[in-house]
Design an enzyme around this catalytic site. Structure first.
Site, PDB file in Angstrom:
ATOM      1  N   LYS A 142      13.954  17.423 -27.626  1.00  0.00           N
ATOM      2  CA  LYS A 142      13.028  17.536 -26.519  1.00  0.00           C
ATOM      3  C   LYS A 142      12.781  16.169 -25.884  1.00  0.00           C
ATOM      4  O   LYS A 142      12.228  16.076 -24.798  1.00  0.00           O
ATOM      5  CB  LYS A 142      11.687  18.086 -27.044  1.00  0.00           C
ATOM      6  CG  LYS A 142      11.811  19.447 -27.694  1.00  0.00           C
ATOM      7  CD  LYS A 142      10.515  19.751 -28.479  1.00  0.00           C
ATOM      8  CE  LYS A 142      10.706  21.047 -29.251  1.00  0.00           C
ATOM      9  NZ  LYS A 142       9.683  21.210 -30.270  1.00  0.00           N
ATOM     10  N   ASP A 168      18.981   4.953 -31.767  1.00  0.00           N
ATOM     11  CA  ASP A 168      18.527   4.108 -32.873  1.00  0.00           C
ATOM     12  C   ASP A 168      19.747   3.716 -33.698  1.00  0.00           C
ATOM     13  O   ASP A 168      20.390   2.700 -33.440  1.00  0.00           O
ATOM     14  CB  ASP A 168      17.487   4.890 -33.677  1.00  0.00           C
ATOM     15  CG  ASP A 168      16.910   4.080 -34.819  1.00  0.00           C
ATOM     16  OD1 ASP A 168      17.303   2.917 -34.985  1.00  0.00           O
ATOM     17  OD2 ASP A 168      16.053   4.612 -35.554  1.00  0.00           O
ATOM     18  N   LYS A 206      17.915   0.651 -29.494  1.00  0.00           N
ATOM     19  CA  LYS A 206      17.450  -0.249 -30.562  1.00  0.00           C
ATOM     20  C   LYS A 206      18.621  -1.087 -31.070  1.00  0.00           C
ATOM     21  O   LYS A 206      19.777  -0.721 -30.892  1.00  0.00           O
ATOM     22  CB  LYS A 206      16.845   0.576 -31.693  1.00  0.00           C
ATOM     23  CG  LYS A 206      15.498   1.174 -31.348  1.00  0.00           C
ATOM     24  CD  LYS A 206      14.885   1.800 -32.585  1.00  0.00           C
ATOM     25  CE  LYS A 206      13.511   2.350 -32.311  1.00  0.00           C
ATOM     26  NZ  LYS A 206      12.980   3.015 -33.504  1.00  0.00           N
ATOM     27  N   VAL A 220       8.654   3.810 -31.605  1.00  0.00           N
ATOM     28  CA  VAL A 220       7.927   3.924 -30.338  1.00  0.00           C
ATOM     29  C   VAL A 220       7.640   5.387 -29.993  1.00  0.00           C
ATOM     30  O   VAL A 220       8.341   6.290 -30.449  1.00  0.00           O
ATOM     31  CB  VAL A 220       8.712   3.261 -29.165  1.00  0.00           C
ATOM     32  CG1 VAL A 220       8.809   1.760 -29.353  1.00  0.00           C
ATOM     33  CG2 VAL A 220      10.093   3.872 -28.994  1.00  0.00           C
ATOM     34  N   ASP A 245       8.121  11.469 -29.474  1.00  0.00           N
ATOM     35  CA  ASP A 245       6.946  11.951 -30.201  1.00  0.00           C
ATOM     36  C   ASP A 245       6.767  11.299 -31.555  1.00  0.00           C
ATOM     37  O   ASP A 245       7.673  10.673 -32.096  1.00  0.00           O
ATOM     38  CB  ASP A 245       7.057  13.465 -30.421  1.00  0.00           C
ATOM     39  CG  ASP A 245       8.057  13.802 -31.533  1.00  0.00           C
ATOM     40  OD1 ASP A 245       9.184  13.252 -31.509  1.00  0.00           O
ATOM     41  OD2 ASP A 245       7.708  14.588 -32.425  1.00  0.00           O
ATOM     42  N   ARG A 262       4.287  12.771 -26.588  1.00  0.00           N
ATOM     43  CA  ARG A 262       5.397  12.916 -25.635  1.00  0.00           C
ATOM     44  C   ARG A 262       4.900  12.789 -24.197  1.00  0.00           C
ATOM     45  O   ARG A 262       5.627  12.356 -23.314  1.00  0.00           O
ATOM     46  CB  ARG A 262       6.059  14.302 -25.770  1.00  0.00           C
ATOM     47  CG  ARG A 262       6.854  14.506 -27.034  1.00  0.00           C
ATOM     48  CD  ARG A 262       7.717  15.758 -26.886  1.00  0.00           C
ATOM     49  NE  ARG A 262       8.149  16.291 -28.166  1.00  0.00           N
ATOM     50  CZ  ARG A 262       9.211  15.878 -28.846  1.00  0.00           C
ATOM     51  NH1 ARG A 262       9.955  14.911 -28.371  1.00  0.00           N
ATOM     52  NH2 ARG A 262       9.540  16.430 -29.998  1.00  0.00           N
TER      53      ARG A 262
HETATM   54  P1  5GP Z   1      19.721   7.993 -34.128  1.00  0.00           P
HETATM   55  O1  5GP Z   1      20.616   9.088 -34.597  1.00  0.00           O
HETATM   56  O2  5GP Z   1      20.260   7.225 -32.953  1.00  0.00           O
HETATM   57  O3  5GP Z   1      19.301   7.099 -35.254  1.00  0.00           O
HETATM   58  O4  5GP Z   1      18.357   8.678 -33.699  1.00  0.00           O
HETATM   59  C1  5GP Z   1      18.244   9.368 -32.544  1.00  0.00           C
HETATM   60  C2  5GP Z   1      16.988  10.185 -32.469  1.00  0.00           C
HETATM   61  O5  5GP Z   1      15.993   9.707 -33.358  1.00  0.00           O
HETATM   62  C3  5GP Z   1      16.379  10.070 -31.101  1.00  0.00           C
HETATM   63  O6  5GP Z   1      16.912  11.013 -30.206  1.00  0.00           O
HETATM   64  C4  5GP Z   1      14.914  10.287 -31.380  1.00  0.00           C
HETATM   65  O7  5GP Z   1      14.630  11.654 -31.405  1.00  0.00           O
HETATM   66  C5  5GP Z   1      14.727   9.725 -32.774  1.00  0.00           C
HETATM   67  N1  5GP Z   1      14.200   8.352 -32.724  1.00  0.00           N
HETATM   68  C6  5GP Z   1      14.847   7.191 -32.972  1.00  0.00           C
HETATM   69  N2  5GP Z   1      14.044   6.123 -32.833  1.00  0.00           N
HETATM   70  C7  5GP Z   1      12.832   6.628 -32.486  1.00  0.00           C
HETATM   71  C8  5GP Z   1      11.573   6.011 -32.155  1.00  0.00           C
HETATM   72  O8  5GP Z   1      11.360   4.795 -32.174  1.00  0.00           O
HETATM   73  N3  5GP Z   1      10.572   6.867 -31.820  1.00  0.00           N
HETATM   74  C9  5GP Z   1      10.711   8.212 -31.789  1.00  0.00           C
HETATM   75  N4  5GP Z   1       9.643   8.935 -31.435  1.00  0.00           N
HETATM   76  N5  5GP Z   1      11.887   8.822 -32.073  1.00  0.00           N
HETATM   77  C10 5GP Z   1      12.934   8.038 -32.417  1.00  0.00           C
END
Ligand code: 5GP
Length: 183
Positions: free
Chosen positions: A47, A107, A135, A157, A163, A169
């Site tokens: 979302k 991330d 990130k 964040v 969220d 959100r």
């Molecule tokens: P990744 O697979 O790149 O580690 O994570 C992606 C997903 O993790 C993002 O689409 C998001 O939903 C969640 N996410 C990663 N970092 C953050 C953050 O700092 N805050 C929030 N609210 N969600 C995050």
């Protein structure tokens, strides 16, 4: 919701509404140039990407189509699990289409590299990524992110679609969450 309504839950405002909008307009101009003469399908990841999709698509002065996927990779914590599941698939057949994934944040990049591989297996003309936030860990991932709004520090964040436990959100700005909220 404005920051003042949840001030005690937040530590800093990384990006306010105006900074976000200005950056999205600039990204939209780049996207317009790069996809000139090509059809474009924006794919949003539910979302979190709802706000990015709404504002990026309206900043694009050309036709676009939009579709949505829902994947789960996070649970309710604040660290990436690396486990990706499709909760809702696209309604659109993307074969021979130019697909641009509109994301809120990258991330570790685990979610997106899985998603790109999944979409590429469906025979699209191209798959690219536009993310509002990136990130530091994401720089090490193998998938190429074509459009990046902002590089941010490695902190959790919330706001502008992002969220914590379903909340924040609807915050207009992107802020760091105070440790007492998730501690
Ligand atoms: P990744 O697979 O790149 O580690 O994570 C992606 C997903 O993790 C993002 O689409 C998001 O939903 C969640 N996410 C990663 N970092 C953050 C953050 O700092 N805050 C929030 N609210 N969600 C995050």
């Amino acid at each position: 919701m404005d920051v003042k309504h949840v001030e005690h839950d937040l530590t800093t405002t990384l990006l306010d509404e105006e900074q976000i909008q200005r950056r999205l307009v600039a990204l939209a101009a780049e996207i317009e140039r790069d996809y000139e003469g090509k059809d474009l399908l924006l794919v949003g990841v539910l979302k979190g990407a709802v706000m990015v999709m709404a504002d990026l698509s309206r900043a694009l002065n050309r036709h676009v189509e939009m579709d949505w996927m829902a994947v789960s990779s996070y649970g309710s914590g604040t660290t990436s699990s690396g486990v990706v599941r499709i909760l809702k698939d696209l309604d659109t057949d993307i074969s021979r289409r130019h697909v641009l994934i509109a994301e809120d944040i990258i991330d570790t990049g685990l979610t997106l590299s899985w998603l790109v591989a999944n979409l590429e297996s469906r025979g699209p003309a191209s798959v690219s990524i536009c993310t509002l936030l990136r990130k530091p860990d994401a720089q090490r991932m193998s998938v190429d992110v074509r459009y990046v709004g902002f590089d941010i520090p490695n902190e959790f964040v919330v706001g502008y679609g992002l969220d914590y436990n379903g909340r924040y959100r609807n915050l207009r700005s992107i802020c760091t969450l105070a440790p007492h909220v998730y501690g």
